[in-house]
Design an enzyme around this catalytic site. Structure first.
Site, short mmCIF file in Angstrom:
data_model
loop_
_atom_site.label_atom_id
_atom_site.label_comp_id
_atom_site.label_asym_id
_atom_site.label_seq_id
_atom_site.Cartn_x
_atom_site.Cartn_y
_atom_site.Cartn_z
CE LYS A 64 -4.39 -1.67 1.64
NZ LYS A 64 -5.41 -1.65 2.67
CE LYS A 73 -5.60 -9.46 -1.82
NZ LYS A 73 -6.02 -8.86 -0.60
CE LYS A 109 -12.70 -5.09 0.44
NZ LYS A 109 -13.52 -5.61 1.51
P1 TYM Z 1 -10.63 -7.23 3.94
O1 TYM Z 1 -11.81 -6.33 4.06
O2 TYM Z 1 -9.59 -6.88 2.93
O3 TYM Z 1 -11.10 -8.69 3.62
C1 TYM Z 1 -12.05 -9.37 4.42
C2 TYM Z 1 -11.71 -10.83 4.55
O4 TYM Z 1 -11.67 -11.46 3.28
C3 TYM Z 1 -10.43 -12.14 3.11
N1 TYM Z 1 -10.05 -12.06 1.69
C4 TYM Z 1 -9.82 -13.13 0.91
N2 TYM Z 1 -9.87 -14.45 1.17
C5 TYM Z 1 -9.59 -15.28 0.14
N3 TYM Z 1 -9.29 -14.86 -1.11
C6 TYM Z 1 -9.24 -13.54 -1.41
N4 TYM Z 1 -8.95 -13.14 -2.64
C7 TYM Z 1 -9.51 -12.61 -0.37
N5 TYM Z 1 -9.55 -11.26 -0.31
C8 TYM Z 1 -9.88 -10.93 0.96
C9 TYM Z 1 -9.46 -11.38 4.00
O5 TYM Z 1 -8.33 -12.16 4.32
C10 TYM Z 1 -10.33 -11.06 5.18
O6 TYM Z 1 -10.39 -12.16 6.06
N6 TYM Z 1 -7.79 -5.91 7.83
C11 TYM Z 1 -8.88 -6.74 7.42
C12 TYM Z 1 -10.15 -6.50 8.22
C13 TYM Z 1 -9.99 -6.56 9.70
C14 TYM Z 1 -9.94 -7.72 10.51
C15 TYM Z 1 -9.82 -7.25 11.85
C16 TYM Z 1 -10.00 -9.08 10.22
C17 TYM Z 1 -9.88 -5.48 10.54
N7 TYM Z 1 -9.79 -5.91 11.84
C18 TYM Z 1 -9.72 -8.16 12.91
C19 TYM Z 1 -9.90 -9.97 11.30
C20 TYM Z 1 -9.77 -9.51 12.62
C21 TYM Z 1 -9.18 -6.48 5.96
O7 TYM Z 1 -8.84 -5.47 5.42
O8 TYM Z 1 -9.95 -7.44 5.38
#
Ligand code: TYM
Length: 325
Positions: free
Chosen positions: A110, A192, A195
């Site tokens: 990032k 990967k 979004k």
């Molecule tokens: P975020 O919003 O990017 O994604 C949400 C969840 O989806 C999973 N994910 C994927 N899994 C498989 N294949 C993919 N292509 C893929 N893209 C996304 C992510 O691993 C995630 O589990 N920082 C985190 C959100 C967060 C969080 C937390 C998670 C904030 N605090 C505490 C767990 C515990 C995030 O940006 O996820």
């Protein structure tokens, strides 16, 4: 066991988020105390439109429920409504070495992408995530592969805090699927599914059947003809097989056998049908919830109150341990 996880409100929820994270949550809520958060504070670290944030958050609340999170079983809430998240994040800032943050893969990526807007929030992002997890004395954090490193850092921070101030936080375990923890882009199977990429590269949880079919039929696959799972040699087909398997509850071997003497086109057609059918109940439920905003808001308020009770208990202990009055 207590389970905690979250999704950022920006962008649309895609099948990567669903298969890597949310599908696990739906299964875990049957036997565990689950807390699921919409992490709006994390979303402020990259450029965004304040006028759109409210709707994006509400949309995610609807998405959680439509995808099977049951508000009777799980706590669903909005991160910024429980102020203990920001408070604990500051306190954890003071026990986390900067070097632990600059080596995070997501930060490095990032920092390159947002050179013009390299705010401190982007660096401190994993500390807020550690605060999310540790506030709830979490046992298990189900996430996709890309978030594993952040959960590991949360464990390190918790250990460090406990050593310095005395036993305070539970050390959380990360839970990552063996298959499906990293769903790849439909346009580029080396990357990967994300979004922030073009819509053709992902399938949103609420895409219409025609869009799903178009995206799958034009997805990038590998040279050759056989439908065989081999992520290093056939990343495109292997990714599609993973999606097929997880959405149909059929093993990859079963699907390979079904398409033994068939080509990519037949396979993709069948996959498109599988995805359309698997997501159909989510689309239906979402439509219903879109007209029930008051109900969804009430679920969020209730979730916030329930989350606060746990978060405040932890914070009382943390403040005492750190010598705050
Ligand atoms: P975020 O919003 O990017 O994604 C949400 C969840 O989806 C999973 N994910 C994927 N899994 C498989 N294949 C993919 N292509 C893929 N893209 C996304 C992510 O691993 C995630 O589990 N920082 C985190 C959100 C967060 C969080 C937390 C998670 C904030 N605090 C505490 C767990 C515990 C995030 O940006 O996820």
């Amino acid at each position: 066991m207590r389970v905690f996880s979250g999704v950022q409100p920006t962008g649309t929820i895609h099948i990567g988020n669903y298969l890597g994270a949310i599908k696990q949550w739906v299964e875990l809520q049957e036997k565990n105390e689950c807390v699921f958060c919409i992490v709006d504070l994390h979303a402020l670290t990259v450029p965004y439109d304040p006028l759109k944030m409210r709707d994006l958050v509400l949309e995610k609340a609807i998405a959680y429920i439509a995808a099977g999170i049951d508000p009777e079983k799980s706590i669903i809430f909005i991160q910024s409504q429980v102020k203990e998240h920001a408070e604990l994040a500051w306190l954890l800032n003071c026990v986390t070495p900067v070097g632990d943050l600059t080596r995070m893969t997501q930060y490095k990526e990032k920092a390159k992408k947002f050179k013009q807007n390299l705010n401190a929030g982007l660096l401190n992002y994993p500390i807020l995530m550690a605060a999310d997890i540790l506030l709830y004395q979490t046992d298990m954090v189900p996430v996709g592969e890309d978030q594993k490193q952040h959960v590991e850092l949360a464990r390190t921070i918790a250990r460090k805090f406990n050593q310095r101030f005395g036993e305070t936080f539970k050390i959380p375990e990360v839970k990552v699927r063996k298959i499906g923890a990293k769903i790849m882009s439909l346009r580029n199977p080396a990357k990967k599914m994300s979004k922030s990429d073009e819509p053709e590269s992902y399938i949103s949880l609420f895409d219409e059947p025609e869009e799903i079919k178009k995206k799958i039929m034009s997805s990038v696959t590998d040279t050759g003809k056989t439908i065989k799972y081999n992520p290093s040699k056939k990343p495109g087909i292997s990714n599609l097989l993973t999606i097929y398997s997880l959405l149909s509850d059929k093993s990859i071997e079963e699907i390979e056998a079904k398409f033994k003497n068939k080509g990519y086109a037949d396979f993709k057609k069948s996959l498109a049908e599988t995805v359309v059918n698997a997501l159909e109940p989510f689309r239906r439920k979402r439509k219903e919830l879109l007209s029930r905003e008051v109900y969804v808001r009430e679920i969020m308020s209730q979730g916030c109150r329930r989350a606060q009770v746990i978060a405040q208990t932890t914070m009382q202990d943390v403040r005492k341990k750190m010598g705050l009055i």
